[in-house]
Design a protein around this motif. Sequence first.
Motif, PDB file in Angstrom:
ATOM      1  N   LYS A 136      35.337  21.072  71.983  1.00  0.00           N
ATOM      2  CA  LYS A 136      35.824  21.624  73.247  1.00  0.00           C
ATOM      3  C   LYS A 136      35.847  23.152  73.153  1.00  0.00           C
ATOM      4  CE  LYS A 136      36.530  17.487  74.669  1.00  0.00           C
ATOM      5  NZ  LYS A 136      35.459  16.834  75.341  1.00  0.00           N
TER       6      LYS A 136
ATOM      7  N   GLU B 165      31.355  14.488  67.330  1.00  0.00           N
ATOM      8  CA  GLU B 165      32.205  14.610  68.511  1.00  0.00           C
ATOM      9  C   GLU B 165      31.995  15.996  69.093  1.00  0.00           C
ATOM     10  OE1 GLU B 165      36.369  14.236  67.627  1.00  0.00           O
ATOM     11  OE2 GLU B 165      36.431  16.083  66.489  1.00  0.00           O
ATOM     12  N   GLU B 166      32.097  16.082  70.408  1.00  0.00           N
ATOM     13  CA  GLU B 166      31.894  17.350  71.087  1.00  0.00           C
ATOM     14  C   GLU B 166      33.037  18.302  70.763  1.00  0.00           C
ATOM     15  OE1 GLU B 166      31.238  19.151  75.601  1.00  0.00           O
ATOM     16  OE2 GLU B 166      31.297  16.973  75.290  1.00  0.00           O
TER      17      GLU B 166
ATOM     18  N   SER C 109      27.852   9.045  69.214  1.00  0.00           N
ATOM     19  CA  SER C 109      29.199   9.506  69.517  1.00  0.00           C
ATOM     20  C   SER C 109      29.926   8.442  70.328  1.00  0.00           C
ATOM     21  CB  SER C 109      29.127  10.813  70.313  1.00  0.00           C
ATOM     22  OG  SER C 109      30.420  11.260  70.641  1.00  0.00           O
ATOM     23  N   ASP C 110      31.239   8.506  70.294  1.00  0.00           N
ATOM     24  CA  ASP C 110      32.041   7.587  71.101  1.00  0.00           C
ATOM     25  C   ASP C 110      31.988   7.959  72.578  1.00  0.00           C
ATOM     26  OD1 ASP C 110      32.774   6.160  68.853  1.00  0.00           O
ATOM     27  OD2 ASP C 110      34.588   7.341  68.513  1.00  0.00           O
ATOM     28  N   ASN C 111      31.628   9.208  72.850  1.00  0.00           N
ATOM     29  CA  ASN C 111      31.554   9.700  74.231  1.00  0.00           C
ATOM     30  C   ASN C 111      30.175  10.297  74.484  1.00  0.00           C
ATOM     31  OD1 ASN C 111      34.410   9.228  74.721  1.00  0.00           O
ATOM     32  ND2 ASN C 111      34.749  10.948  73.343  1.00  0.00           N
ATOM     33  N   GLU C 112      29.811  10.394  75.749  1.00  0.00           N
ATOM     34  CA  GLU C 112      28.540  11.016  76.106  1.00  0.00           C
ATOM     35  C   GLU C 112      28.608  12.514  75.823  1.00  0.00           C
ATOM     36  OE1 GLU C 112      26.525  12.027  80.280  1.00  0.00           O
ATOM     37  OE2 GLU C 112      26.645   9.860  79.885  1.00  0.00           O
ATOM     38  N   VAL C 113      27.520  13.040  75.236  1.00  0.00           N
ATOM     39  CA  VAL C 113      27.441  14.475  74.956  1.00  0.00           C
ATOM     40  C   VAL C 113      26.082  14.953  75.453  1.00  0.00           C
ATOM     41  CG1 VAL C 113      27.613  16.282  73.214  1.00  0.00           C
ATOM     42  CG2 VAL C 113      28.806  14.106  72.852  1.00  0.00           C
TER      43      VAL C 113
ATOM     44  N   GLU D 272      24.008   9.369  74.619  1.00  0.00           N
ATOM     45  CA  GLU D 272      24.703   8.469  75.537  1.00  0.00           C
ATOM     46  C   GLU D 272      25.908   7.874  74.814  1.00  0.00           C
ATOM     47  OE1 GLU D 272      23.889   7.842  78.727  1.00  0.00           O
ATOM     48  OE2 GLU D 272      22.040   9.011  78.717  1.00  0.00           O
ATOM     49  N   LYS D 273      26.914   7.458  75.577  1.00  0.00           N
ATOM     50  CA  LYS D 273      28.067   6.801  74.970  1.00  0.00           C
ATOM     51  C   LYS D 273      27.580   5.571  74.212  1.00  0.00           C
ATOM     52  CE  LYS D 273      32.519   4.766  75.747  1.00  0.00           C
ATOM     53  NZ  LYS D 273      33.577   4.390  76.595  1.00  0.00           N
ATOM     54  N   ASP D 274      27.931   5.487  72.936  1.00  0.00           N
ATOM     55  CA  ASP D 274      27.510   4.412  72.041  1.00  0.00           C
ATOM     56  C   ASP D 274      25.988   4.297  71.942  1.00  0.00           C
ATOM     57  OD1 ASP D 274      30.161   3.741  71.456  1.00  0.00           O
ATOM     58  OD2 ASP D 274      30.289   2.474  73.249  1.00  0.00           O
TER      59      ASP D 274
END
Length: 141
Positions: A138, A135-136, A112-116, A94-96
């Motif tokens: 791309k 980080e994901e 992560s800073d973003n949801e993955v 989840e984000k954070d």
Amino acid sequence: MTLFWLILFILLSLIEIATVNLVSIWFAVGALITTFVSLATDNLMLHLAVFTISSILILLLTKPFVKKMKKREEVPTNLDMVIGKKGIVTEKIEKDGIGEVKVLGKKWSAYSDNEVTENKKVKVLSINGVKLKVEEIKESD
């Protein structure tokens, strides 16, 4: 006076052998040089000047060599070796929040800073304690 400088040389050499950190080697060599000077003259001020100047000169002349010798290549430990590696998310992050990733065959807690989402490829950015910051990756990477 020659005996004093010879004893000082031996004492400083023993200290250097005991510590092996290049603490007194320059002064030991300065004492050795002064031992030879003391054979020629009994002038105490000259002895002190020779000891001081030779010790400082030897220190300055050998410092780059010693620095190069002491420089060691850092070998990554188990924790450090995962930084920069790629892994796969095994539990949604989840984000954070905290999730789980598999990197180099081992499962790690990750954030992560973003949801993955699960089964996404990630890259390890850093390690904080026992948690990986990822980080994901791309599709174009």
